[in-house]
Design a protein around this motif. Structure first.
Motif, PDB file in Angstrom:
ATOM      1  N   LYS A 114      38.874  45.174  36.529  1.00 39.15           N
ATOM      2  CA  LYS A 114      39.012  43.726  36.666  1.00 39.15           C
ATOM      3  C   LYS A 114      40.156  43.201  35.795  1.00 39.15           C
ATOM      4  O   LYS A 114      40.873  42.276  36.196  1.00 39.15           O
ATOM      5  CB  LYS A 114      37.702  43.033  36.312  1.00 39.15           C
TER       6      LYS A 114
ATOM      7  N   ALA B  77      34.594  36.034  36.479  1.00 39.74           N
ATOM      8  CA  ALA B  77      34.927  37.442  36.714  1.00 39.74           C
ATOM      9  C   ALA B  77      33.789  38.405  36.415  1.00 39.74           C
ATOM     10  O   ALA B  77      33.602  39.378  37.162  1.00 39.74           O
ATOM     11  CB  ALA B  77      36.171  37.815  35.902  1.00 39.74           C
TER      12      ALA B  77
ATOM     13  N   THR C 229      35.438  43.625  42.414  1.00 40.21           N
ATOM     14  CA  THR C 229      36.892  43.580  42.381  1.00 40.21           C
ATOM     15  C   THR C 229      37.457  42.885  43.615  1.00 40.21           C
ATOM     16  O   THR C 229      38.434  42.132  43.515  1.00 40.21           O
ATOM     17  CB  THR C 229      37.470  44.997  42.270  1.00 40.21           C
TER      18      THR C 229
END
Length: 507
Positions: A227, A254, A259
């Motif tokens: 990431k 995130a 991903t």
């Protein structure tokens, strides 16, 4: 003593002591302090003992075990001693350990977490599924932490490597105006990486140094290295103000995104703050378009196009699907992924795609008159029906076109190889007398069958040049011949004539 004579010193001291009262005598230490420090002051029962009695007591005291050495800040592997209560790791003790929502399940990456995670590995059999998963998550956070620390040190190395003629960094945390071109080589050598991989490591370290919030998320374990790569690759090329806005919008999300989801979220945020950024990035990336090939551990190979125009890629992908579906309707066997792979190679090799290759059809399917398989059999004097299936394939069919294992009589021959291919193959392998592997420069070792098939394809090209090195049984070069051409023969094969020159022996 006569009156008027001075008194002696002893008499003076005696008279002075006789005149003292209890108020004039200061208290001793016991009266002042009491037993306030049991760790340093002797207990009352030892005060009356003589020095000899104390020595005898020390000799009679049994030896005490040595203190347990501390191997981790919070862990004592192999000692049987644990600094936390029983059940701390299993979710039964304080904080519920690694169980979901427990203290250890949410503890940021650190040496403390490493100590607990280390003990969890040693006691894995005692953990329930919930705590086991929590321990797995802990090690992922620790891997992120280690990656962040590694990249931070790579960045520090870059700070110390100014290019020739460039002044050193102005101060701590600063970088020189230009970094030495050899820094990537130094990183690659230290980490046993290719130069390209070493450059990628250096670039990532520099990007993270420029985005401290992303670095902090990686170091704490909130995001992993994959990431972090996506974040800096899509954020760093933006203008500073846009990069900050995108980072503020996406970085908090995130940790909970895959991903693929992270890329999509970043793209949406970039389009929101700078609609032209995606177009500029695409145009810049397309300048690096290339086709890559590499070997796989199974002995197969991969061919892939990178940084291609998206519209053309989508169109090409749909064409692969359309041809694969057409083959499926004509009876081709296998899933769509397999069929698309056959179509892909057939198109690149210039093979017909109107009908599926016989290798994908059921055994016994007729062989068309213009099939390359029939031509191959005809060259060897063998009819296609000679395998027990009149007019059809051998039992079980042929391997897939383009993906067939190499070897004579196993499928469509390769087209003549164009361009430069440096193939090294032992002569015995070339003659079919041994199966020693060959090697293709820039590709790596290849199976003996693959080497022979490549040599056959090269021999059919008039521009092919052959170089021969004669070696002894130890593999040492004894002679060399170059600029040799292969000559086809009527039987369907080919032969080469070689004149070699001796190579001077090593001293």
């Amino acid at each position: 003593m006569p009156e008027g004579e001075p008194e002696s010193q002893e008499e003076i001291l005696a008279a002075w002591e006789a005149s003292l009262t209890d108020a004039d005598i200061p208290p001793d230490e016991e009266q002042i302090y009491g037993w306030l420090d049991p760790d340093t002051d002797p207990p009352a029962e030892l005060l009356e003992l003589t020095d000899q009695e104390l020595d005898d007591l020390l000799e009679a005291t049994p030896p005490q075990p040595a203190p347990v050495p501390v191997a981790w800040p919070l862990s004592y592997p192999g000692s049987g001693v644990s600094p936390w209560p029983a059940g701390m790791l299993t979710g039964e003790g304080p904080g519920r350990g690694f169980a979901q929502g427990g203290i250890l399940d949410e503890l940021p990456a650190s040496m403390t977490l490493a100590g607990f995670a280390n003990d969890a590995c040693e006691r894995a059999a005692t953990l329930d599924d919930d705590c086991l998963i929590g321990a797995v998550r802990a090690w992922r956070r620790l891997a992120s932490w280690a990656s962040a620390r590694e990249l931070a040190l790579v960045a520090e190395l870059a700070r110390r490597r100014p290019a020739d003629g460039t002044p050193p960094a102005a101060g701590p945390g600063e970088f020189p105006g230009q970094i030495s071109e050899f820094t990537a080589d130094e990183v690659g050598t230290a980490l046993t990486l290719t130069r390209m991989a070493g450059q990628a490591e250096l670039d990532l370290a520099l990007d993270l140094a420029d985005r401290p919030a992303i670095t902090a998320a990686l170091e704490s374990g909130r995001i992993d290295l994959a990431k972090a790569r996506i974040l800096v690759s899509m954020i760093c090329p933006l203008q500073r103000v846009h990069a900050d806005a995108v980072e503020s919008a996406v970085l908090p999300l995130a940790p909970g995104l895959t991903t693929g989801e992270l890329r999509a979220a970043l793209l949406r945020a970039i389009l929101a703050v700078d609609p032209d950024a995606a177009r500029r990035r695409q145009e810049a990336s397309q300048k690096d378009a290339r086709v890559e090939r590499w070997t796989e551990p199974e002995g197969t190979a991969t061919l892939a196009g990178r940084y291609l125009p998206p519209a053309e890629v989508l169109a090409a992908d749909k064409r692969l699907c359309a041809i694969a579906k057409s083959w499926k309707k004509q009876g081709a066997q296998g899933g769509m992924d397999l069929l698309r792979a056959h179509v892909y190679l057939a198109l690149l090799l210039g093979q017909p795609v109107d009908t599926p290759p016989l290798s994908l059809l059921p055994a016994g399917s007729p062989v068309p008159a213009d099939s390359p398989v029939r031509a191959e059999h005809a060259a060897s004097g063998e009819e296609p029906g000679a395998h027990g299936r009149p007019g059809g394939l051998p039992p079980g069919g042929l391997p897939p076109a383009g993906l067939r294992p190499p070897g004579a009589g196993t499928g469509v021959p390769l087209p003549p190889l164009m361009g430069e291919v440096n193939l090294t193959v032992p002569l015995k392998t070339l003659l079919g007398l041994a199966d020693q592997p060959g090697e293709v420069a820039g590709f790596g070792p290849v199976h003996a069958d693959t080497a022979r098939r490549l040599a056959d394809a090269m021999a059919t090209n008039r521009d092919t040049r052959w170089g021969v090195i004669v070696t002894n049984q130890d593999g040492r070069a004894m002679g060399w011949g170059g600029n040799v051409r292969a000559r086809p023969v009527s039987a369907g094969g080919w032969k080469i004539t070689i004149t070699t020159e001796p190579i001077a022996p090593y001293p």
